[in-house]
Design an enzyme around this catalytic site. Structure first.
Site, PDB file in Angstrom:
ATOM      1  N   LYS A  61      58.327  33.016  -5.883  1.00  0.00           N
ATOM      2  CA  LYS A  61      58.879  34.376  -5.756  1.00  0.00           C
ATOM      3  C   LYS A  61      59.793  34.450  -4.544  1.00  0.00           C
ATOM      4  O   LYS A  61      59.335  34.472  -3.402  1.00  0.00           O
ATOM      5  CB  LYS A  61      57.767  35.421  -5.596  1.00  0.00           C
ATOM      6  CG  LYS A  61      58.308  36.827  -5.831  1.00  0.00           C
ATOM      7  CD  LYS A  61      57.577  37.908  -5.082  1.00  0.00           C
ATOM      8  CE  LYS A  61      58.123  38.207  -3.728  1.00  0.00           C
ATOM      9  NZ  LYS A  61      59.508  38.685  -3.659  1.00  0.00           N
ATOM     10  N   GLU A 120      52.748  30.816   6.864  1.00  0.00           N
ATOM     11  CA  GLU A 120      53.768  30.541   7.887  1.00  0.00           C
ATOM     12  C   GLU A 120      54.336  31.891   8.279  1.00  0.00           C
ATOM     13  O   GLU A 120      55.090  32.487   7.517  1.00  0.00           O
ATOM     14  CB  GLU A 120      54.876  29.643   7.319  1.00  0.00           C
ATOM     15  CG  GLU A 120      54.403  28.292   6.828  1.00  0.00           C
ATOM     16  CD  GLU A 120      54.032  27.353   7.958  1.00  0.00           C
ATOM     17  OE1 GLU A 120      54.240  27.710   9.134  1.00  0.00           O
ATOM     18  OE2 GLU A 120      53.504  26.277   7.665  1.00  0.00           O
ATOM     19  N   CYS A 168      62.091  32.337  12.477  1.00  0.00           N
ATOM     20  CA  CYS A 168      60.715  32.441  12.976  1.00  0.00           C
ATOM     21  C   CYS A 168      60.514  31.599  14.231  1.00  0.00           C
ATOM     22  O   CYS A 168      59.658  31.891  15.052  1.00  0.00           O
ATOM     23  CB  CYS A 168      59.747  32.007  11.888  1.00  0.00           C
ATOM     24  SG  CYS A 168      60.177  30.401  11.227  1.00  0.00           S
ATOM     25  N   GLU A 207      58.280  40.481  17.580  1.00  0.00           N
ATOM     26  CA  GLU A 207      59.347  39.656  17.018  1.00  0.00           C
ATOM     27  C   GLU A 207      60.540  40.569  16.711  1.00  0.00           C
ATOM     28  O   GLU A 207      60.428  41.479  15.892  1.00  0.00           O
ATOM     29  CB  GLU A 207      58.833  39.003  15.733  1.00  0.00           C
ATOM     30  CG  GLU A 207      59.781  38.006  15.150  1.00  0.00           C
ATOM     31  CD  GLU A 207      59.214  37.342  13.896  1.00  0.00           C
ATOM     32  OE1 GLU A 207      58.628  38.052  13.053  1.00  0.00           O
ATOM     33  OE2 GLU A 207      59.359  36.115  13.769  1.00  0.00           O
TER      34      GLU A 207
HETATM   35  P1  NAD Z   1      58.098  39.717   4.543  1.00  0.00           P
HETATM   36  O1  NAD Z   1      56.719  39.420   4.999  1.00  0.00           O
HETATM   37  O2  NAD Z   1      58.527  41.131   4.476  1.00  0.00           O
HETATM   38  O3  NAD Z   1      58.339  39.114   3.086  1.00  0.00           O
HETATM   39  C1  NAD Z   1      58.105  37.753   2.794  1.00  0.00           C
HETATM   40  C2  NAD Z   1      57.871  37.624   1.301  1.00  0.00           C
HETATM   41  O4  NAD Z   1      56.648  38.282   0.975  1.00  0.00           O
HETATM   42  C3  NAD Z   1      58.963  38.257   0.432  1.00  0.00           C
HETATM   43  O5  NAD Z   1      59.201  37.454  -0.690  1.00  0.00           O
HETATM   44  C4  NAD Z   1      58.311  39.575   0.030  1.00  0.00           C
HETATM   45  O6  NAD Z   1      58.814  40.069  -1.183  1.00  0.00           O
HETATM   46  C5  NAD Z   1      56.863  39.158  -0.115  1.00  0.00           C
HETATM   47  N1  NAD Z   1      55.890  40.258  -0.040  1.00  0.00           N
HETATM   48  C6  NAD Z   1      56.049  41.481   0.529  1.00  0.00           C
HETATM   49  N2  NAD Z   1      54.934  42.219   0.359  1.00  0.00           N
HETATM   50  C7  NAD Z   1      54.049  41.458  -0.313  1.00  0.00           C
HETATM   51  C8  NAD Z   1      52.704  41.657  -0.753  1.00  0.00           C
HETATM   52  N3  NAD Z   1      52.054  42.798  -0.541  1.00  0.00           N
HETATM   53  N4  NAD Z   1      52.090  40.648  -1.399  1.00  0.00           N
HETATM   54  C9  NAD Z   1      52.720  39.457  -1.596  1.00  0.00           C
HETATM   55  N5  NAD Z   1      53.986  39.215  -1.214  1.00  0.00           N
HETATM   56  C10 NAD Z   1      54.642  40.207  -0.565  1.00  0.00           C
HETATM   57  O7  NAD Z   1      59.055  38.857   5.474  1.00  0.00           O
HETATM   58  P2  NAD Z   1      60.634  38.838   5.512  1.00  0.00           P
HETATM   59  O8  NAD Z   1      61.105  40.102   6.139  1.00  0.00           O
HETATM   60  O9  NAD Z   1      61.180  38.447   4.180  1.00  0.00           O
HETATM   61  O10 NAD Z   1      60.867  37.601   6.489  1.00  0.00           O
HETATM   62  C11 NAD Z   1      60.838  37.723   7.861  1.00  0.00           C
HETATM   63  C12 NAD Z   1      59.500  37.265   8.426  1.00  0.00           C
HETATM   64  O11 NAD Z   1      59.201  35.941   7.965  1.00  0.00           O
HETATM   65  C13 NAD Z   1      59.517  37.162   9.923  1.00  0.00           C
HETATM   66  O12 NAD Z   1      58.323  37.695  10.448  1.00  0.00           O
HETATM   67  C14 NAD Z   1      59.562  35.671  10.185  1.00  0.00           C
HETATM   68  O13 NAD Z   1      59.053  35.253  11.419  1.00  0.00           O
HETATM   69  C15 NAD Z   1      58.791  35.134   9.057  1.00  0.00           C
HETATM   70  N6  NAD Z   1      59.131  33.743   8.836  1.00  0.00           N
HETATM   71  C16 NAD Z   1      58.215  32.784   9.172  1.00  0.00           C
HETATM   72  C17 NAD Z   1      58.513  31.441   9.008  1.00  0.00           C
HETATM   73  C18 NAD Z   1      57.540  30.372   9.348  1.00  0.00           C
HETATM   74  O14 NAD Z   1      57.688  29.268   8.820  1.00  0.00           O
HETATM   75  N7  NAD Z   1      56.550  30.600  10.163  1.00  0.00           N
HETATM   76  C19 NAD Z   1      59.761  31.080   8.502  1.00  0.00           C
HETATM   77  C20 NAD Z   1      60.670  32.081   8.184  1.00  0.00           C
HETATM   78  C21 NAD Z   1      60.327  33.407   8.336  1.00  0.00           C
END
Ligand code: NAD
Length: 449
Positions: A149, A224, A258, A351
Site C-alpha cells: 500500500k 520504521e 526520517c 520531528e
Molecule cells: P504516515 O504515518 O502518515 O503514513 C505512512 C503510511 O501509513 C501511508 O501509506 C499511510 O496511508 C498509512 N496509514 C495511515 N494511517 C494508517 C492506519 N490507520 N493504518 C494503516 N496504515 C495507515 O507517514 P507519512 O506522513 O507518509 O511519512 C512521514 C513519516 O514517515 C515521518 O514520521 C518519517 O519519519 C517516517 N519515515 C520513517 C522512515 C524509517 O525508515 N524509519 C522512513 C521514511 C519515513
C-alpha cells in the site's frame, strides 16, 4: 495527485476500499503456495530480472518519482539506482539465507527459514520506491507474497514497479499494489486474518496504531518510524568538512527524511565558528525546479505539510540563517532554515520533517551524549571528531540504530537499518531484513532404530 513544484495534477486514481483490499489479499494468498515452491535459483533469477528492468527503466521511474514527490531529478536517479541494487542484493541472498543443524542427543536437529505467507507492506511518501523495495526485496526472496500500500500522495512509482514485476516473470498475484487511504486499506491490511505480517514505514503515531491493530491476530510487525537525529560536532573535528556536509544531512529531500540530522549539537568552544561555516554552506544549497539537473532541494510534499513545517517557527524563534526559495505562487516551497535552540524547544523535540535545522551547543562529551539521547526517538545520527576512541565511545553511548562517523551517510543496501526507542524495531536492508520476513522452524529427526 499533484506535482508539488507546480501544483499541476499528475493523475487521478480510483481509491480502493476494503473490498479491493480483500481481493488483493486473496490473490496473494492464492499465489503463495506456488511462489514459495519456486526453486531458490529461479526465484533469484526473477528478482535479478526485476533489478535489470528497473535499471533499464531508470529514467522513467526517476521522472515519475521526481514529479510525484518534488524530488530533484539527480537525487531521484540515485534512489532508483538503489532500488535496482536492492533487488540484485536480495536475488543473491535467496540461497544464502539457510537453516542450521544443531547437535542434539538421539538424532539430528535442523532448522528451516519458512516464509510467513501474505505480507502487507505500508509505505510513506518521502522515498516511495526506495522504501517499497527495502521491504519487497527480502519479502519476495524469502518466498512470501505481498500486498503493497503506497502513500495516498505518491502511488505512481509503486504501480509502475508492479507492472515491471510482471514483465520480469514474477507470477501474477505475488506482488499486488492497492492504492487507497491508510485508514481504510492500511487498517484492513493490519487487521486482515490472512495477512501474516505488516512491514510499516511511517510516523510514530500511525506506527503505534499499527502495533495495536496487529495485536488482534498476533501479526508480526516491523516498524520504521520517525526520528530526531543528532549530528554531534566536537571541537577537534575537521570543522570545514563537517559544516560542508551538514546541510545535506538535514535539507536533502527538503528535510522529509526520517534520518535527517535535524539537531546539530556543537561543542561550545567552536559554536560560533561552526555556525558561520554552516550558514555559508547552506547558502550554497540550490533550491528550485526538481527537473533541473543542478537542483539540490525541491518543494515540500503538500500545502498542508508546509503549514505544519511553518508552525515550528514563530516570533520567538532565533533564526540564524534563512536561504532562498523560488518566489512563486505555485509550488510548496520552503527555504533552508537554521535556528539556534535548546534541546527543550519544540523544534528540537518533535520531528519537523522539513528543511529546518536546530543548532544546539554542548559543553563536553558527556553532555553531548546526554543531549543526543534526550529524545523519544533513536533512528540515526553522526559524530564528527578526529579522536577515534571518542568516536567509538560516543557511538556506543548514543541510543540509535544507525550512526556514521565523520560522515552523514549510514544507509547502505548491505547493512542493517532501523531504529531504537520510538523510532521502531526490526531491521531493513542487508541480510538482517530476511529475519523479518521468515519464521524459524525447528525439526528433530530421531536416528534411533
Ligand atoms: P504516515 O504515518 O502518515 O503514513 C505512512 C503510511 O501509513 C501511508 O501509506 C499511510 O496511508 C498509512 N496509514 C495511515 N494511517 C494508517 C492506519 N490507520 N493504518 C494503516 N496504515 C495507515 O507517514 P507519512 O506522513 O507518509 O511519512 C512521514 C513519516 O514517515 C515521518 O514520521 C518519517 O519519519 C517516517 N519515515 C520513517 C522512515 C524509517 O525508515 N524509519 C522512513 C521514511 C519515513
Amino acid at each position: 495527485m499533484l506535482n508539488p513544484a507546480t501544483e499541476e495534477p499528475l493523475a487521478e486514481l480510483e481509491q480502493a476500499g476494503v473490498e479491493e483490499t480483500d481481493a488483493a489479499v486473496a490473490a496473494a494468498k492464492a499465489a503463495f503456495p506456488a511462489w514459495r515452491a519456486v526453486a531458490p535459483s529461479d526465484r533469484a533469477r526473477l528478482l535479478r530480472r526485476l533489478a535489470t528492468l528497473v535499471e533499464e527503466r531508470a529514467e522513467e521511474l526517476a521522472r515519475i518519482e521526481s514529479q510525484n514527490v518534488g524530488k530533484p531529478i539527480a537525487g531521484a536517479r540515485g534512489e532508483v539506482g538503489m532500488v535496482a541494487e536492492v533487488f540484485h542484493f536480495y536475488a543473491g541472498a535467496v540461497d544464502k539465507h539457510h537453516g542450521e543443524t544443531i547437535p542434539v542427543a538421539g538424532g539430528v536437529d535442523i532448522t528451516f527459514r519458512e516464509p510467513l505467507g501474505v505480507v502487507g507492506l505500508i509505505v510513506p511518501w518521502n522515498f516511495p520506491l526506495n522504501i517499497a523495495s527495502w521491504k519487497l526485496g527480502p519479502a519476495l526472496a524469502c518466498g512470501n507474497t505481498v500486498v503493497l500500500k503506497p502513500a495516498e500522495l505518491t502511488p505512481l512509482s509503486a504501480l509502475r514497479l508492479a507492472e515491471l514485476a510482471l514483465e520480469a516473470g514474477i507470477p501474477e498475484g505475488v506482488v499486488n499494489v492497492v492504492v487507497g487511504k491508510g485508514s481504510v486499506v492500511g487498517q484492513r491490511l493490519v487487521e486482515h486474518p490472512d495477512v501474516a505480517k505488516i512491514g510499516f514505514t511511517g510516523s510514530t503515531e500511525v506506527g503505534r496504531s499499527v502495533m495495536q491493530g496487529a495485536a488482534g491476530t498476533i501479526k508480526r510487525v516491523t516498524l520504521e518510524l520517525g526520528g530526531k537525529s543528532a549530528n554531534v560536532v566536537f571541537a577537534d573535528a575537521d570543522l570545514e568538512r563537517a559544516a560542508a556536509a551538514a546541510p545535506y544531512a538535514v535539507f536533502d529531500n527538503a528535510g522529509q527524511d526520517c534520518c535527517a540530522r535535524s539537531r546539530i549539537l556543537v561543542e561550545r568552544s567552536v559554536y560560533d565558528r561552526f555556525l558561520e561555516l554552516l550558514a555559508q554552506a547552506t547558502a550554497q544549497v540550490r533550491v528550485g525546479d526538481p527537473a533541473d539537473e543542478r537542483t539540490e532541494m525541491g518543494p515540500l510534499i503538500s500545502a498542508q505539510h508546509r503549514e505544519t513545517v511553518s508552525s515550528f517557527l514563530d516570533d520567538s524563534t532565533r533564526v540564524a540563517f534563512r536561504g532562498a526559495a523560488p518566489d512563486s505562487d505555485r509550488g510548496f516551497w520552503f527555504p533552508c532554515t537554521i535556528v539556534e535552540a535548546t534541546n527543550d524547544d519544540r523544534v528540537a523535540r518533535e520531528e519537523v520533517f522539513g528543511p529546518v535545522a536546530a543548532v544546539i551547543p554542548f559543553a563536553d562529551e558527556a553532555e553531548a551524549v546526554s543531549l543526543a539521547n534526550d529524545t523519544p526517538f533513536g533512528l540515526s545520527g553522526s559524530i564528527w571528531t578526529r579522536d577515534g576512541a571518542r568516536a567509538l565511545r560516543v557511538a556506543r553511548g548514543v541510543e540509535t540504530g544507525v550512526l556514521s562517523v565523520n560522515s552523514n551517510s549510514s544507509v547502505r543496501v548491505a547493512t542493517p537499518f532501523g531504529g531504537f526507542k520510538q523510532s521502531g524495531f526490526g531491521r531493513e536492508l542487508g541480510m538482517h531484513a530476511l529475519e523479518g520476513y521468515s519464521e524459524v522452524k525447528n525439526v528433530f529427526l530421531s536416528t534411533e532404530e
